[in-house]
Design an enzyme around this catalytic site. Structure first.
Site, PDB file in Angstrom:
ATOM      1  CB  SER A 415      -0.959   0.000   1.182  1.00 16.09           C
ATOM      2  OG  SER A 415      -0.327  -0.436   2.344  1.00 16.09           O
ATOM      3  CG  HIS A 436      -3.208  -0.531  -3.102  1.00 14.99           C
ATOM      4  ND1 HIS A 436      -3.402   0.809  -2.871  1.00 14.99           N
ATOM      5  CD2 HIS A 436      -3.280  -1.133  -1.889  1.00 14.99           C
ATOM      6  CE1 HIS A 436      -3.598   1.005  -1.582  1.00 14.99           C
ATOM      7  NE2 HIS A 436      -3.527  -0.152  -0.962  1.00 14.99           N
ATOM      8  CD  GLU A 448      -4.505   3.597  -5.456  1.00 15.27           C
ATOM      9  OE1 GLU A 448      -4.683   4.805  -5.444  1.00 15.27           O
ATOM     10  OE2 GLU A 448      -3.688   3.053  -4.686  1.00 15.27           O
ATOM     11  CG  ASN A 486      -3.458   4.283   1.182  1.00 16.64           C
ATOM     12  OD1 ASN A 486      -4.669   4.453   1.373  1.00 16.64           O
ATOM     13  ND2 ASN A 486      -2.894   3.090   1.284  1.00 16.64           N
TER      14      ASN A 486
HETATM   15  P1  NAI Z   1      -1.422  -9.379   7.598  1.00 13.18           P
HETATM   16  O1  NAI Z   1      -0.463  -9.172   8.690  1.00 13.18           O
HETATM   17  O2  NAI Z   1      -2.858  -9.567   7.919  1.00 13.18           O
HETATM   18  O3  NAI Z   1      -0.986 -10.639   6.725  1.00 13.18           O
HETATM   19  C1  NAI Z   1       0.319 -10.874   6.286  1.00 13.18           C
HETATM   20  C2  NAI Z   1       0.477 -12.386   6.107  1.00 13.18           C
HETATM   21  O4  NAI Z   1       1.702 -12.634   5.444  1.00 13.18           O
HETATM   22  C3  NAI Z   1       0.508 -13.147   7.428  1.00 13.18           C
HETATM   23  O5  NAI Z   1      -0.428 -14.200   7.383  1.00 13.18           O
HETATM   24  C4  NAI Z   1       1.924 -13.674   7.477  1.00 13.18           C
HETATM   25  O6  NAI Z   1       2.034 -14.924   8.146  1.00 13.18           O
HETATM   26  C5  NAI Z   1       2.258 -13.793   6.014  1.00 13.18           C
HETATM   27  N1  NAI Z   1       3.695 -13.813   5.756  1.00 13.18           N
HETATM   28  C6  NAI Z   1       4.652 -13.053   6.322  1.00 13.18           C
HETATM   29  N2  NAI Z   1       5.857 -13.388   5.793  1.00 13.18           N
HETATM   30  C7  NAI Z   1       5.628 -14.367   4.883  1.00 13.18           C
HETATM   31  C8  NAI Z   1       6.468 -15.108   4.021  1.00 13.18           C
HETATM   32  N3  NAI Z   1       7.775 -14.921   4.000  1.00 13.18           N
HETATM   33  N4  NAI Z   1       5.898 -16.034   3.221  1.00 13.18           N
HETATM   34  C9  NAI Z   1       4.567 -16.235   3.236  1.00 13.18           C
HETATM   35  N5  NAI Z   1       3.735 -15.548   4.041  1.00 13.18           N
HETATM   36  C10 NAI Z   1       4.261 -14.641   4.863  1.00 13.18           C
HETATM   37  O7  NAI Z   1      -1.210  -8.157   6.605  1.00 13.18           O
HETATM   38  P2  NAI Z   1      -2.259  -7.509   5.607  1.00 13.18           P
HETATM   39  O8  NAI Z   1      -3.017  -6.472   6.306  1.00 13.18           O
HETATM   40  O9  NAI Z   1      -2.960  -8.586   4.894  1.00 13.18           O
HETATM   41  O10 NAI Z   1      -1.286  -6.754   4.600  1.00 13.18           O
HETATM   42  C11 NAI Z   1      -0.597  -7.426   3.571  1.00 13.18           C
HETATM   43  C12 NAI Z   1      -0.122  -6.431   2.548  1.00 13.18           C
HETATM   44  O11 NAI Z   1      -1.253  -5.754   2.008  1.00 13.18           O
HETATM   45  C13 NAI Z   1       0.789  -5.339   3.081  1.00 13.18           C
HETATM   46  O12 NAI Z   1       1.733  -5.039   2.096  1.00 13.18           O
HETATM   47  C14 NAI Z   1      -0.158  -4.184   3.325  1.00 13.18           C
HETATM   48  O13 NAI Z   1       0.477  -2.932   3.265  1.00 13.18           O
HETATM   49  C15 NAI Z   1      -1.098  -4.341   2.166  1.00 13.18           C
HETATM   50  N6  NAI Z   1      -2.414  -3.758   2.333  1.00 13.18           N
HETATM   51  C16 NAI Z   1      -3.094  -3.849   3.510  1.00 13.18           C
HETATM   52  C17 NAI Z   1      -4.353  -3.306   3.649  1.00 13.18           C
HETATM   53  C18 NAI Z   1      -5.122  -3.436   4.926  1.00 13.18           C
HETATM   54  O14 NAI Z   1      -6.105  -2.697   5.107  1.00 13.18           O
HETATM   55  N7  NAI Z   1      -4.769  -4.349   5.805  1.00 13.18           N
HETATM   56  C19 NAI Z   1      -5.012  -2.591   2.532  1.00 13.18           C
HETATM   57  C20 NAI Z   1      -4.255  -2.608   1.307  1.00 13.18           C
HETATM   58  C21 NAI Z   1      -2.993  -3.141   1.238  1.00 13.18           C
END
Ligand code: NAI
Ligand code: 3HC
Length: 709
Positions: A415, A436, A448, A486
């Site tokens: 993001s 995104h 996006e 954002n």
């Molecule tokens: P989250 O913390 O809920 O999930 C991340 C997941 O990635 C976890 O399940 C973790 O175990 C896994 N993970 C970490 N390292 C790993 C690896 N080496 N191999 C495989 N899996 C691995 O995070 P979230 O919120 O889903 O965010 C993910 C991405 O999406 C980030 O880049 C964030 O900036 C982006 N994003 C998040 C939004 C939100 O509202 N949460 C909205 C838009 C984008």
């Protein structure tokens, strides 16, 4: 006869074919052509009945929306509209059968209702979607529909604008028959079967108009629903009033009421904004340097890295579109948690009646959990959604580069982070792009698509097309911190915090923006998304802040106290077990204390100032984004804000809203804030220029393409 309307004959049945691609809108020439054809049919003794049908993929999608802009800008007179034509059809002494396939929307349904009969293909749909454009039916739709379908359904269709499928149209009495097989053949046969019967005129049918006591309750309920579900919009209430007139007044008088209400709506800022949105949603799909013929890469199998909040939601998005997904996480507990959330989300969709159990079972079959990368070599696209950290993302992309087949698309859901830097960890930066998604990914319509310096045209075109397949509105943006949405949201939420630190109550800040039309106030939104997300990002980027510039501090302090928002039961608000916000006097007292310690004078702040500070902060950043070419057009920014950030569609988006206010006024107000609050409010150069020239954002076209900043 014109090219737009053709008159042919099948023995004693005349066939009027409307041929105005792509959707047979009733643009200039079409009503005239139909009128001429009806006159000819009346004159021709050998003709006993007529069928009206649409050429191509549909019947008639409505009036030509482009024409409305000409009317409101004074370039064209609306005249009598379609009403005289519809009366001419209805008064035709020979039965006129409307043969409907595809859509009969807006003026298309109004025209169909002026026929004596309507027959439809099984897949046809009818609707009065005008409210979605900020207007109401303007050619007798609010008067004829209740006479055909009953008052309750007419109110619903005119006020909510949703289409009705053929079978329901038949039950309601809008259709007289469904034609299986060839529509024209069936319609001609139907026309012959009614030759001996008196042709019914819809405007003379009063039996479904109901009685006033029942209707009163129905209209009251409809109004209440419109105020809740279409908050701030004038057209739904006008549509209800017009249908109500149908139940109280003779047909012609009802049409007069409809005409007045239609004109009030048409000349409102709301309808101009909503028509801008209609065309904008279609325009964002067009990227000037990526022609339609750009080859599209196959996306038949996808892998997700990270099964967290976003990864799980994105997996559902692909599965819902029928695309198989490998869902990989680092360890078993995270993967199990991710799959559990997916199952729970699907179960609740079944409970709410959105999906059937069978649909959900099939979708779940398409999501295959994985702990290794063994099958990554066979997928066409990978979407990475691991934690937000550059080092981790680069490691993963370098691994993907080794594992994935040549030609596979490597996408990141980051993001904030630079797509170019992520791409630099691979030997194929042309395959790397940002996709995104917004949270919750399976619900929010916005996608996006972030173009890196090296992203290939094929990869971009494929992702743009894929967005449609996934049921999303894809908007191409350039690569910069926070991209479009954002990046603009930062100043918006900054101002919300500043206002709270200057003396506005938390609830007053949220209420002012809610009343402006935002789906939620900015502080409550922070609580929903998690205050810790921004806190972590701010800590990472603190070194980039210009020393001496004012920064908001209250959210960081709340986070230091463990108040992360809804997920911890407290943030700006306290939350009960149903996650309902409750104002927290502790936070109010702390805010006053922190502000006094920081020497911020406390004052009374009006709702108007709250709106101006927050919304114009969006606009000023939007102007920079536009000038830098990070967004292709102002409308792209608008579509992002409507679909990803809860900006009210009837205001057209932040850039359109600024145009509506007048850029001179906007620039003056921003300059005033600049004097009062310092350099964060420096007016964007593009805004100053357009204000001086009397220009608008909508008319501004950047010559450069969206490229990496
Ligand atoms: P989250 O913390 O809920 O999930 C991340 C997941 O990635 C976890 O399940 C973790 O175990 C896994 N993970 C970490 N390292 C790993 C690896 N080496 N191999 C495989 N899996 C691995 O995070 P979230 O919120 O889903 O965010 C993910 C991405 O999406 C980030 O880049 C964030 O900036 C982006 N994003 C998040 C939004 C939100 O509202 N949460 C909205 C838009 C984008
Ligand atoms: N007027 C002018 N152009 C229209 C149009 C209309 N009513 N409906 C569609 N178009 C254009 C679109 O802008 C698009 O143009 P583009 O290719 O240059 O971008 C093209 O037709 C194809 O449209 P879509 O891409 O939307 O095609 P879809 O197949 O996805 O959808 C549709 C078809 C469901 C008919 C959709 O276009 C739609 O919802 N159209 C608007 C329907 C509507 O609101 N009708 C009411 C008009 S107001 C009215 O009738 C007032 C009356 O009461 C007097």
């Amino acid at each position: 006869m014109s090219d737009l309307v053709q008159l042919t004959k099948d023995k004693d049945v005349a066939i009027i074919t409307i041929n105005n691609p792509p959707v047979n809108a009733l643009g200039p020439g079409v009503p005239e052509g139909i009128s001429q054809a009806i006159k000819e049919i009346i004159r021709d003794q050998s003709v006993k009945a007529a069928v009206v049908i649409g050429a191509g993929r549909t019947f008639i999608a409505g009036a030509d929306i482009k024409e409305f802009g000409k009317i409101t800008s004074g370039k064209k007179d609306r005249g009598a509209g379609l009403l005289p034509l519809l009366r001419e059809i209805e008064d035709c002494p020979k039965p006129v059968v409307m043969a409907i396939h595809g859509m009969a929307f807006g003026g298309g349904l109004e025209l169909a209702m002026s026929g004596h009969y309507r027959v439809g293909a099984p897949g046809a749909q009818v609707g009065q979607p005008e409210v979605k454009l900020g207007i109401i039916p303007g050619a007798g739709g609010t008067q004829r529909l209740p006479r055909l379908a009953g008052v309750a359904k007419a109110v619903e269709m005119c006020a909510q604008g949703n289409p009705v499928p053929a079978r329901e149209a038949l039950q309601l009495g809008i259709f007289d028959q469904i034609i299986e097989g060839d529509l024209l053949t069936g319609a001609v046969a139907f026309a012959r079967s009614v030759l001996e019967k008196p042709a019914p005129r819809t405007r003379e049918r009063n039996e479904k108009l109901g009685v006033s006591e029942q209707n009163a309750a129905l209209f009251a309920a409809a109004r209440q629903m419109a105020r809740q579900k279409q908050r701030g919009m004038m057209a739904p209430l006008a549509a209800i009033e017009a249908v109500e007139a149908a139940t109280r007044l003779p047909f012609d008088k009802g049409c007069e009421v409809e005409k007045k209400l239609f004109n009030d709506c048409l000349f409102s800022d709301q309808s101009k904004a909503l028509m801008h949105v209609f065309f904008g949603e279609r325009e964002v799909a067009k990227v000037p340097d990526i022609p339609k013929e750009t080859p599209i890469l196959p996306v038949n199998a996808v892998a997700l890295v990270g099964a967290g909040t976003m990864g799980g939601g994105i997996a559902m998005v692909f599965a819902n579109a029928g695309i198989p997904v490998l869902l990989k996480d680092a360890d078993q507990p995270s993967l199990d948690r991710g799959m559990d959330v997916i199952r729970k989300n699907y179960a609740s969709s079944v409970k709410r009646g959105r999906f059937t159990q069978q649909f959900v079972d099939e979708r779940l079959q398409l999501i295959q959990p994985a702990l290794d990368y063994d099958d990554f070599g066979r997928v066409d696209m990978v979407v990475e959604a691991v934690f937000e950290g550059m080092q981790l993302k680069k490691e993963i992309f370098s691994l993907l580069d080794r594992l994935c087949r040549p030609g596979a698309i490597l996408a990141s859901n980051t993001s904030t982070l630079s797509i170019d830097e992520i791409a630099s960890s691979t030997e194929r930066p042309e395959a790397v792009i940002g996709t995104h998604f917004f949270s919750p990914a399976n619900v929010m319509r916005l996608l996006e698509i972030v173009r890196g310096k090296a992203s290939s045209k094929e990869v971009i075109a494929t992702c743009m097309q894929l967005s449609k397949k996934l049921g999303k509105v894809g908007v191409l943006v350039g690569n910069c911190r926070g991209f479009v949405g954002n990046r603009m949201f930062g100043p918006y939420r900054r101002e919300a915090q500043f206002l709270a630190e200057e003396g506005a109550s938390i609830e007053a800040v949220d209420q002012a923006l809610y009343d402006f039309g935002m789906a939620m106030g900015p502080l409550a939104t922070g609580d929903l998304a998690g205050l810790d997300v921004g806190w972590r990002i701010r800590k990472e980027y603190r070194h980039l802040e210009k020393p001496g510039t004012r920064q908001p501090f209250s959210e960081d302090r709340l986070c230091e106290m463990g108040r992360y928002g809804q997920k911890t039961g407290a943030g700006w608000y306290k939350y009960d077990e149903n996650r309902r916000p409750i104002p927290d006097p502790e936070v109010a007292a702390l805010l006053r204390k922190w502000a006094t310690e920081a020497g911020i004078p406390q004052r009374t702040i009006s709702p108007q100032e709250i709106v101006d500070r927050c919304v114009l902060a969006l606009v000023n950043e939007g102007a920079r984004i536009l000038e830098e070419g990070i967004a292709l057009r102002a409308v792209d920014i608008d579509i992002i804000y409507l679909n990803g950030y809860g900006f009210p569609a009837y205001r057209g988006g932040p850039m359109w809203y600024a145009d509506t206010l007048g850029l001179h006024k906007v620039c003056d107000r921003i300059s005033e804030f600049h004097r009062q609050h310092g350099e964060l409010w420096e007016p964007a150069p593009l805004l100053i220029r357009l204000a001086q020239e009397g220009g608008t954002f909508a008319e501004f076209h950047q010559s450069q393409d969206v490229t990496a900043a």
